[in-house]
Design a protein around this motif. Structure first.
Motif, short mmCIF file in Angstrom:
data_model
loop_
_atom_site.label_atom_id
_atom_site.label_comp_id
_atom_site.label_asym_id
_atom_site.label_seq_id
_atom_site.Cartn_x
_atom_site.Cartn_y
_atom_site.Cartn_z
N ASP A 3 5.17 54.23 12.18
CA ASP A 3 4.48 54.41 10.90
C ASP A 3 4.68 55.84 10.40
OD1 ASP A 3 2.54 54.85 8.89
OD2 ASP A 3 1.21 53.36 9.77
N PRO A 4 5.20 56.02 9.17
CA PRO A 4 5.42 57.37 8.65
C PRO A 4 4.15 58.22 8.62
CG PRO A 4 6.54 55.75 7.29
CD PRO A 4 5.70 54.98 8.25
N SER A 5 2.99 57.60 8.43
CA SER A 5 1.76 58.38 8.39
C SER A 5 1.45 58.98 9.77
CB SER A 5 0.59 57.52 7.91
OG SER A 5 0.27 56.51 8.86
N LEU A 6 1.83 58.28 10.83
CA LEU A 6 1.60 58.81 12.18
C LEU A 6 2.58 59.93 12.46
CD1 LEU A 6 0.95 55.53 14.19
CD2 LEU A 6 -0.73 57.16 13.29
N ILE A 7 3.82 59.78 12.01
CA ILE A 7 4.79 60.87 12.17
C ILE A 7 4.32 62.10 11.42
CG2 ILE A 7 7.14 61.61 11.63
CD1 ILE A 7 8.01 58.70 12.12
N ALA A 8 3.81 61.90 10.20
CA ALA A 8 3.31 63.03 9.42
C ALA A 8 2.14 63.71 10.13
CB ALA A 8 2.90 62.56 8.03
N ARG A 9 1.27 62.91 10.72
CA ARG A 9 0.12 63.49 11.43
C ARG A 9 0.58 64.28 12.65
NH1 ARG A 9 -5.83 60.96 12.17
NH2 ARG A 9 -6.59 62.26 13.88
N ALA A 10 1.56 63.74 13.37
CA ALA A 10 2.10 64.44 14.53
C ALA A 10 2.81 65.73 14.11
CB ALA A 10 3.05 63.53 15.30
N VAL A 40 8.59 61.44 19.06
CA VAL A 40 9.46 62.50 19.56
C VAL A 40 10.84 62.43 18.90
CG1 VAL A 40 10.62 63.37 21.63
CG2 VAL A 40 8.19 62.77 21.72
N ALA A 41 11.37 61.22 18.72
CA ALA A 41 12.67 61.07 18.06
C ALA A 41 12.61 61.58 16.62
CB ALA A 41 13.10 59.61 18.09
N ALA A 42 11.50 61.30 15.93
CA ALA A 42 11.36 61.72 14.53
C ALA A 42 11.23 63.24 14.41
CB ALA A 42 10.16 61.04 13.90
N GLY A 44 12.37 65.51 16.62
CA GLY A 44 13.53 66.21 17.15
C GLY A 44 13.19 67.27 18.17
N ASP A 45 13.88 68.41 18.10
CA ASP A 45 13.76 69.42 19.13
C ASP A 45 12.39 70.09 19.19
OD1 ASP A 45 16.35 68.96 19.86
OD2 ASP A 45 17.19 70.68 18.76
N MET A 46 11.57 69.91 18.18
CA MET A 46 10.26 70.55 18.21
C MET A 46 9.28 69.80 19.12
SD MET A 46 8.14 69.64 14.73
CE MET A 46 9.37 70.30 13.61
N ALA A 47 9.67 68.61 19.59
CA ALA A 47 8.77 67.79 20.41
C ALA A 47 9.42 67.38 21.72
CB ALA A 47 8.33 66.54 19.64
N ALA A 48 8.59 67.09 22.72
CA ALA A 48 9.06 66.60 24.02
C ALA A 48 8.09 65.55 24.52
CB ALA A 48 9.19 67.73 25.03
N LEU A 49 8.62 64.57 25.24
CA LEU A 49 7.81 63.47 25.79
C LEU A 49 7.63 63.66 27.28
CD1 LEU A 49 6.41 60.74 25.60
CD2 LEU A 49 8.66 59.64 25.71
#
Length: 209
Positions: A3-10, A40-42, A44-49
């Motif tokens: 969901d784009p809204s969840l990506i935006a929140r993250a 994490v895929a959305a 990119g490098d700013m996130a890690a799982l």
């Protein structure tokens, strides 16, 4: 797709930096891994799982303790070790932190498999017991900036879980018995912790706390 809204929140959480930790909780089959990987895929490098599953006790230790048949229950994980890793991730220095990873193909955790460099601004961790209030798991929630709880509905969750057991080698009867037996005991304990989440995600609606 996530969901784009969840990506935006993250993404907004990551931007609050310098480093934030997002937890994704829910019962087995809720979709935690899929959502966490999508975020994490959305980003990119700013996130890690960093999944909680890396803290499964090794098979030999489960056999020694007589817990092999209950693998996945809360006492088949190294909860204190998970809390210690989250603390290192929450307060990073200039070094890369290495986290363990659970490998389904061998059904064992592998140490040092997930690098988290200092440049990562959002660590996403997912697992069943992130919101459990008993020691040592009660140390998890204070280290997480947000926790989202996934509740897809029992019919959907149990179907997904049964299918997953089949994919990993169980026949349908064994998979069903596992999903509705030991896994369900764990699921009921996990469901009782949803009230401690910041966001509860259900089909067609969400509850923001």
């Amino acid at each position: 797709m996530t969901d784009p809204s969840l990506i935006a929140r993250a993404r907004a959480l990551a931007d609050a930096g310098p480093r934030q930790l997002l937890g994704i909780a829910g019962a087995p089959g809720a979709g935690k891994s899929t959502l966490a990987a999508g975020i994490v895929a959305a980003l990119g490098d700013m996130a890690a799982l960093v999944p909680m599953d890396g803290f499964h006790l090794a098979g030999a230790e489960l056999h020694r303790l007589g817990r092999q048949a209950r693998k996945g229950a809360i006492d088949t994980f190294d909860g204190a070790g998970y809390v210690a890793l989250l603390r290192r991730l929450r307060f990073p220095d200039d070094a890369t932190v290495y986290a363990p990873e659970f490998r389904r193909e061998i059904e064992e955790p592998v140490a040092g498999a997930v690098p988290v460099p200092p440049s990562v601004r959002l660590v996403v961790t997912e697992g069943n017991y992130l919101l459990v209030p008993e020691h040592p798991w009660d140390g998890v929630r204070p280290l997480l900036d947000e926790v989202w709880f996934l509740d897809p509905g029992e019919d959907v969750r149990l179907r997904r879980l049964t299918e997953r057991h089949v994919r990993y080698g169980r026949d349908l009867a064994e998979a069903t018995a596992r999903a509705y037996g030991p896994d369900q005991v764990n699921a009921e304990r996990i469901a009782a912790t949803a009230g401690r989440a910041d966001l509860v995600l259900r089909p067609g609606s969400s509850v923001d706390r």
